[in-house]
Motif scaffolding. Structure first.
Motif, PDB file in Angstrom:
ATOM      1  N   ASP A  36       0.856  -1.190   0.000  1.00 21.83           N
ATOM      2  CA  ASP A  36       0.000   0.000   0.000  1.00 21.83           C
ATOM      3  C   ASP A  36       0.892   1.240   0.000  1.00 21.83           C
ATOM      4  N   LEU A  37       0.780   2.050  -1.032  1.00 22.06           N
ATOM      5  CA  LEU A  37       1.606   3.252  -1.163  1.00 22.06           C
ATOM      6  C   LEU A  37       0.742   4.499  -1.177  1.00 22.06           C
ATOM      7  N   ARG A  38       1.209   5.546  -0.511  1.00 24.03           N
ATOM      8  CA  ARG A  38       0.610   6.880  -0.582  1.00 24.03           C
ATOM      9  C   ARG A  38       1.528   7.748  -1.425  1.00 24.03           C
ATOM     10  N   LEU A  39       1.035   8.226  -2.553  1.00 22.33           N
ATOM     11  CA  LEU A  39       1.891   8.901  -3.522  1.00 22.33           C
ATOM     12  C   LEU A  39       1.302  10.242  -3.938  1.00 22.33           C
ATOM     13  N   THR A  40       2.122  11.027  -4.647  1.00 23.40           N
ATOM     14  CA  THR A  40       1.689  12.299  -5.204  1.00 23.40           C
ATOM     15  C   THR A  40       2.006  12.306  -6.697  1.00 23.40           C
ATOM     16  N   PRO A  41       1.310  13.107  -7.501  1.00 24.84           N
ATOM     17  CA  PRO A  41       1.620  13.185  -8.936  1.00 24.84           C
ATOM     18  C   PRO A  41       3.080  13.539  -9.181  1.00 24.84           C
ATOM     19  N   VAL A 120      -5.953  10.728 -14.338  1.00 20.57           N
ATOM     20  CA  VAL A 120      -7.361  10.806 -14.746  1.00 20.57           C
ATOM     21  C   VAL A 120      -8.245  11.303 -13.598  1.00 20.57           C
ATOM     22  N   ALA A 121      -7.747  11.213 -12.357  1.00 21.60           N
ATOM     23  CA  ALA A 121      -8.489  11.721 -11.197  1.00 21.60           C
ATOM     24  C   ALA A 121      -7.489  12.273 -10.192  1.00 21.60           C
ATOM     25  N   GLU A 122      -7.838  13.359  -9.534  1.00 18.34           N
ATOM     26  CA  GLU A 122      -6.928  13.967  -8.564  1.00 18.34           C
ATOM     27  C   GLU A 122      -6.808  13.139  -7.289  1.00 18.34           C
ATOM     28  N   SER A 123      -7.857  12.391  -6.972  1.00 24.45           N
ATOM     29  CA  SER A 123      -7.879  11.622  -5.728  1.00 24.45           C
ATOM     30  C   SER A 123      -8.479  10.252  -6.013  1.00 24.45           C
ATOM     31  N   ARG A 124      -7.637   9.209  -5.974  1.00 25.36           N
ATOM     32  CA  ARG A 124      -8.096   7.860  -6.345  1.00 25.36           C
ATOM     33  C   ARG A 124      -7.055   6.842  -5.907  1.00 25.36           C
ATOM     34  N   THR A 125      -7.510   5.609  -5.652  1.00 25.85           N
ATOM     35  CA  THR A 125      -6.589   4.492  -5.441  1.00 25.85           C
ATOM     36  C   THR A 125      -6.481   3.698  -6.732  1.00 25.85           C
ATOM     37  N   TYR A 157      -1.310  -1.326  -4.349  1.00 23.97           N
ATOM     38  CA  TYR A 157      -2.262  -0.227  -4.331  1.00 23.97           C
ATOM     39  C   TYR A 157      -1.482   1.085  -4.253  1.00 23.97           C
ATOM     40  N   ALA A 158      -1.790   2.008  -5.160  1.00 25.41           N
ATOM     41  CA  ALA A 158      -1.146   3.324  -5.178  1.00 25.41           C
ATOM     42  C   ALA A 158      -2.227   4.382  -4.997  1.00 25.41           C
ATOM     43  N   THR A 159      -2.254   4.991  -3.821  1.00 26.72           N
ATOM     44  CA  THR A 159      -3.289   5.978  -3.504  1.00 26.72           C
ATOM     45  C   THR A 159      -2.741   7.388  -3.667  1.00 26.72           C
ATOM     46  N   VAL A 160      -3.443   8.184  -4.455  1.00 26.87           N
ATOM     47  CA  VAL A 160      -3.099   9.584  -4.678  1.00 26.87           C
ATOM     48  C   VAL A 160      -4.217  10.444  -4.097  1.00 26.87           C
ATOM     49  N   GLY A 161      -3.860  11.444  -3.312  1.00 24.45           N
ATOM     50  CA  GLY A 161      -4.875  12.282  -2.689  1.00 24.45           C
ATOM     51  C   GLY A 161      -5.513  11.585  -1.498  1.00 24.45           C
ATOM     52  N   SER A 162      -6.768  11.945  -1.233  1.00 23.42           N
ATOM     53  CA  SER A 162      -7.501  11.368  -0.088  1.00 23.42           C
ATOM     54  C   SER A 162      -8.850  10.834  -0.550  1.00 23.42           C
TER      55      SER A 162
END
Length: 266
Positions: A36-41, A120-125, A157-162
């Motif tokens: 599980d990763l929390r990432l930014t663009p 394609v989305a600012e906040s998505r897994t 899983y790569a989650t960007v945003g919240s």
């Protein structure tokens, strides 16, 4: 202690130790099973999946990046196609892609996730899978040995945003055959990240007595999906039963109550 260190080496992974896969002389272990990763663009993140040959013969492994989808009954499917809406497959590089692992040896497969600057989305897994398949070694081919294929999978899983999940529980149904009874429950998710089936199902008779309690299995319900999840249940006499579903979402519990009728057998 060394393996515990290697588990912790993968940033933000949820690791339950080594996952063994043994089949006809193939005895492999790997970690982690999920990352599980929390990432930014625009961010680049690297990590390692460790594979250990616990058998007595050398094993040839081929690594591939694949997409991760689910069937109508929420069974994971790993396929060689890209869903640009939810996939991180095209941003993830695996190295090496093929390797021989000697007996009692450990080999690292390194992955690099390069998040696009525009998504394609600012906040998505987003999700994909690192798959490792056993192949015949050169010696196997020379000796014309018959080999079995084993596939190991690490889900990423790569989650960007919240992003938030939007869980919904449908009306349960009882399905029965000569050999088994099953309670099938529809679950859907209109949100941008997955949620997990943590909770219980209580089957109550007409006197409101709980006659069976079913434990959910913590499997994920992915975004933009509608699935049916089945639970094995005991045979029930004719009559009406109350199904009370309690889904634990961490900060709250989502409840669903429904009446299900068991009709006489024909």
């Amino acid at each position: 202690m060394r393996w515990a260190f290697l588990c912790a080496f993968v940033s933000l992974c949820l690791c339950a130790g080594l996952a063994p896969q043994a089949q006809a002389g193939i005895d492999l272990a790997y970690q982690p099973m999920r990352v599980d990763l929390r990432l930014t663009p625009g961010q680049t993140q690297t990590g390692v999946v460790q594979l250990k040959n616990q058998g007595t013969q050398a094993i040839h492994l081929r690594g591939r990046m694949m997409d991760f989808v689910v069937s109508d009954d929420n069974t994971p499917q790993f396929v060689a196609r890209t869903d640009e809406n939810y996939s991180c497959r095209s941003w993830t590089i695996l190295n090496p892609v093929e390797v021989d692992i000697a007996p009692d040896s450990v080999v690292p497969f390194r992955y690099t996730v390069q998040v696009p600057a525009t998504l394609v989305a600012e906040s998505r897994t987003f999700r994909c899978a690192l798959t490792f398949e056993s192949m015949p070694t050169l010696e196997d081919r020379i000796q014309k040995r018959t080999t079995n294929q084993v596939r190991l999978v690490t889900v990423l899983y790569a989650t960007v945003g919240s992003p938030a999940a939007t869980p919904e529980i449908g009306n349960p149904e009882i399905r029965k055959t000569e050999d088994a009874w099953r309670l099938e429950i529809p679950f859907s998710n209109a949100g941008e990240t997955h949620y997990r089936l943590n909770g219980q199902v209580f089957i109550k008779d007409h006197d409101n007595h709980t006659i069976e309690t079913l434990e959910m299995d913590s499997s994920p319900i992915q975004p933009a999906t509608s699935v049916h999840v089945g639970f094995d249940i005991k045979a029930l006499p004719q009559g009406e039963y109350t199904m009370l579903l309690q889904l634990n979402l961490g900060s709250k519990i989502l409840e669903k109550e429904a009446i299900v009728e068991v009709l006489p057998s024909r």
